[in-house]
Design a protein around this motif. Structure first.
Motif, short mmCIF file in Angstrom:
data_model
loop_
_atom_site.label_atom_id
_atom_site.label_comp_id
_atom_site.label_asym_id
_atom_site.label_seq_id
_atom_site.Cartn_x
_atom_site.Cartn_y
_atom_site.Cartn_z
N LYS A 162 -19.07 36.06 -7.59
CA LYS A 162 -18.02 36.42 -6.56
C LYS A 162 -16.74 36.81 -6.99
O LYS A 162 -16.29 37.97 -6.47
CB LYS A 162 -18.00 35.24 -5.24
N ASP A 168 -15.08 38.59 1.53
CA ASP A 168 -16.58 37.88 1.91
C ASP A 168 -17.76 38.95 1.33
O ASP A 168 -18.04 39.70 2.24
CB ASP A 168 -16.57 37.64 3.34
N VAL A 169 -17.81 39.00 0.01
CA VAL A 169 -18.68 39.83 -0.70
C VAL A 169 -20.12 39.89 0.16
O VAL A 169 -20.80 40.79 0.34
CB VAL A 169 -18.92 39.59 -1.96
N LYS A 170 -20.54 38.67 0.60
CA LYS A 170 -21.71 38.57 1.06
C LYS A 170 -22.07 39.42 2.22
O LYS A 170 -23.03 39.81 2.57
CB LYS A 170 -22.27 36.94 1.29
N LEU A 195 -25.17 35.93 -7.13
CA LEU A 195 -24.14 35.69 -6.35
C LEU A 195 -24.68 34.43 -5.53
O LEU A 195 -25.50 34.37 -4.69
CB LEU A 195 -23.82 36.86 -5.27
N ASP A 240 -23.31 32.08 -2.75
CA ASP A 240 -22.25 31.84 -1.83
C ASP A 240 -22.81 31.13 -0.73
O ASP A 240 -23.03 31.63 0.41
CB ASP A 240 -21.46 33.12 -1.17
#
Lengths: 469, 469
Positions: A445, B197-199, B183, B185
């Motif tokens: 991330k 908030d990459v997700k 990733l 998270d």
């Protein structure tokens, strides 16, 4: 020309250039800024100038000017953020969104508001309440926090457990990107699956990927009345049982705030309240609020629900507010966190989340671990129980020395990821939590964040030194 | 070596290589795939092979193999997506998530489920219901749609107006990125403001930015009972008034589905129901469902609420279900959309959203505009009223000729952006809505999408030809 290469005296030239380029915007120089209140952080107004654009087009022109002059720019809303997300240095320019303060539209039938970024949460709450609605977000800084800032930090607050965090309230978003382009995604509907939802990246980016200028906010029906109780409990687990009991009733639970007694003792004294009237002997206090058709209806629902609880727990201690004024007083007991900072100037504070059922165990481990660092350290503990958000303020003046700071952060943060929690629940990263972010976030991330920052802002001009550094 | 450079016969070599590289995964070749049901789209299984990894680590190994061999890969869940998001070509490889079908944990106290991507919505609903909870998402394809696919399309469905779309249900996410990185998270809390908030980018990306492997889903309390009514109304505006009335009561409104009579006539006939028992003479039908402590309690609440309505509208037509079985029958009237496609094979279908108060005006403009293209065209209209999601299926066999297709899309889509709506509400873009996306999305958003795709997947190997093309 890079800022650091600028010849002496160029600040005056730049201000003249800004005034010529942005004739409709207010431009304040350092002298003017020196007389202003910098807000929560003393460094908020250290920039060489502050520009206050009066339209979205002017924001875009300002950003274009900054790109042309390689000048770093820092968006600012209410300047009450707690983690240094708006601090500036003398080479930087402030883009103050305060003049974009129009509520453009409230559509009660669709349950949406179209607002500019500089509108305060309190102003939106008031306008929505006039038609029986609420933006679904509330927090103690409602009078200063702006919609733009709340979006930038993905704010949470008191009602998140029921109505979501800011991300869940934003239907549409408009933003000026670091390169001056305008992202226009002002959707007014809940459902859209139309390609990558780029605006989600701007939410929680603390102004480092662009400047939010307008948003469509979802509104929910607002109960006409609300009634509050303050209950003494043995700890968070018992408080959570009470919350679950209240959630099982038909009156909506509007708030479930928790305070450990050390916190409440300070705010109670600061407010001059009579502690004998309050359940302050209990280790833990729970402030709950139910909604209803009127204050009286809500209070009756609350009394009935608590009466059922007392049957199984005869020594449940607490008070139900007798009036709206008393309810406001109970809320001040929870919200007057300034009292802590008057006692311990610049006290170190932390904002974490973890599954609420873990609170008691976490707190039981936390106290001795802090004492092992320094016998004098006691944490003040309070927060939003129903969504697992715990605030921790230490009884120490700040800022801490680096060694103590690292040791304390290790104690407070290190077990959170394993519990599925977060070391930063609702205040953001800003400039003060970057080291903690690097230690506590998933490395993939972190790598993606750096790649995204380079993609959006290759010259690192948009709120540099925040989140990604 | 690029795929197109591969020598003849290399499919066999590649399958042998895959089997050697992924000893624990099932690998099906073209011959095996030819015998399988391709799902909603005939091209879903046109790939040279399908691999079914049995662990997240195997998914990552598969993606690494694809990168090493420059082989495009297409993630697949239930294969019931409606816009070609999972279609494949003979040079591509399918990554079938079906073996990742474990519900790893349900924590009733925290109200969360930890699930693998291949779990169907129905399986999660059932497991959650066993402890009195619900994932807050429901749709007709619940038996086939998987959590991974629902996240990939940011699915909406029946309950979105109350409990949000899939984005609002996802607390944590794990995904294998196009370059093979994981990733991680898997946050279990609602509040986290810990950097970009990459997700969120993965949610709604339809598998083009990575393969979702696991998620933490928020669960809500499930009413023990529910009761359904089918009401005849003059149109969407009146139906919306009824919805607002029901939302003002204390029993929770669980569903507010709308059908225009042409749609209901088809499903009624297909199900062999007695149309005389149903309010089919009304132009518009509203299916509503209230929750309660039991079926009887919910039914009483529904009858009481409707009785209050009848006082102001004595000729309100409709039926309240007498039993749980009859309620299920009313739901089939709404959910048996297959009946349309049996009548009109591959009928063109559209999935839009707009503020619900605009429905009547939109439909009134739509019908003559479609007739102006071809007198024979009639739209079947149905959808999720309370969140403004309207489905449109034409009474024509598909696929349409390009000219007609463009003309019809212009009529259906062009005014939506101006109304704050979306031309793609909950089905996604896939391969079939790309032209519409280009015509209807903000150009800056489109440009950012292309930049993000290049950042995540520079060699365009991860579900190529979907969304960004």
């Amino acid at each position: 020309m890079r800022v650091e290469d600028m010849p002496a005296g160029s600040a005056l030239d730049r201000i003249a250039s800004l005034r010529a380029h942005l004739p409709d915007s207010q431009v304040l120089d350092r002298n003017a800024l020196a007389t202003r209140d910098p807000g929560w952080d003393a460094s908020n107004l250290d920039a060489f100038a502050l520009v206050r654009p009066d339209s979205v087009a002017e924001v875009a022109r300002l950003v274009a000017w900054c790109q042309a002059h390689r000048c770093a720019f820092v968006p600012q809303g209410g300047r009450t953020g707690l983690v240094g997300g708006s601090v500036t240095t003398p080479e930087q320019l402030i883009c103050d969104l305060g003049a974009l303060d129009r509520i453009e539209e409230i559509d009660p039938d669709s349950g949406i508001a179209v607002v500019q970024a500089g509108v305060t949460l309190g102003a939106l709450q008031e306008a929505a309440a006039a038609v029986g609605l609420h933006p679904g977000l509330d927090l103690a800084a409602r009078g200063s926090a702006t919609i733009g800032g709340l979006i930038a930090t993905n704010a949470g607050g008191i009602t998140a457990f029921r109505t979501g965090v800011m991300r869940h309230r934003v239907l549409g978003l408009e933003a000026v990107l670091p390169d001056g382009r305008l992202l226009d995604d002002m959707t007014r509907v809940l459902k859209t699956s139309a390609g990558y939802d780029v605006k989600q990246l701007l939410i929680g980016a603390e102004g480092t990927l662009g400047i939010v200028t307008r948003a469509v906010i979802r509104l929910d029906p607002l109960p006409n009345g609300r009634a509050t109780a303050l209950l003494g409990t043995t700890g968070a687990a018992r408080a959570l049982d009470i919350v679950r009991h209240l959630q099982g009733g038909s009156a909506p639970l509007l708030a479930a705030e928790i305070m450990w007694s050390g916190f409440a003792a300070v705010t109670c004294a600061a407010l001059g309240l009579d502690s004998a009237q309050l359940p302050l002997r209990s280790p833990c206090l729970l402030l709950v609020e139910l909604g209803g058709a009127s204050f009286e209806a809500a209070r009756t629902a609350l009394e009935d629900a608590l009466a059922a609880l007392v049957e199984t727990e005869p020594d449940l201690d607490g008070i139900v507010c007798a009036s709206i004024a008393q309810s406001a007083q109970l809320w001040r007991l929870r919200e007057d966190t300034d009292a802590l900072y008057r006692l311990h100037p610049q006290a170190p504070s932390y904002d974490i989340s973890l599954p609420a059922r873990e609170f008691d165990g976490y707190v039981a481990r936390l106290r001795p671990a802090l004492k092992a660092i320094d016998q004098a350290i006691e944490p003040y503990l309070f927060g939003h129980l129903a969504d697992g958000n715990l605030h921790i303020v230490l009884n120490q003046p700040g800022p801490l020395q680096p060694d103590a700071r690292t040791a304390i952060e290790t104690v407070i943060y290190d077990e959170l990821r394993g519990l599925g929690g977060s070391f930063s629940a609702e205040h953001g990263i800003g400039s003060k939590r970057i080291a903690a972010l690097k230690r506590n976030a998933d490395p993939v991330k972190l790598a993606l964040m750096a790649e995204l920052k380079r993609l959006f802002d290759p010259d690192n001009l948009c709120n540099p030194g925040k989140i990604v550094a």
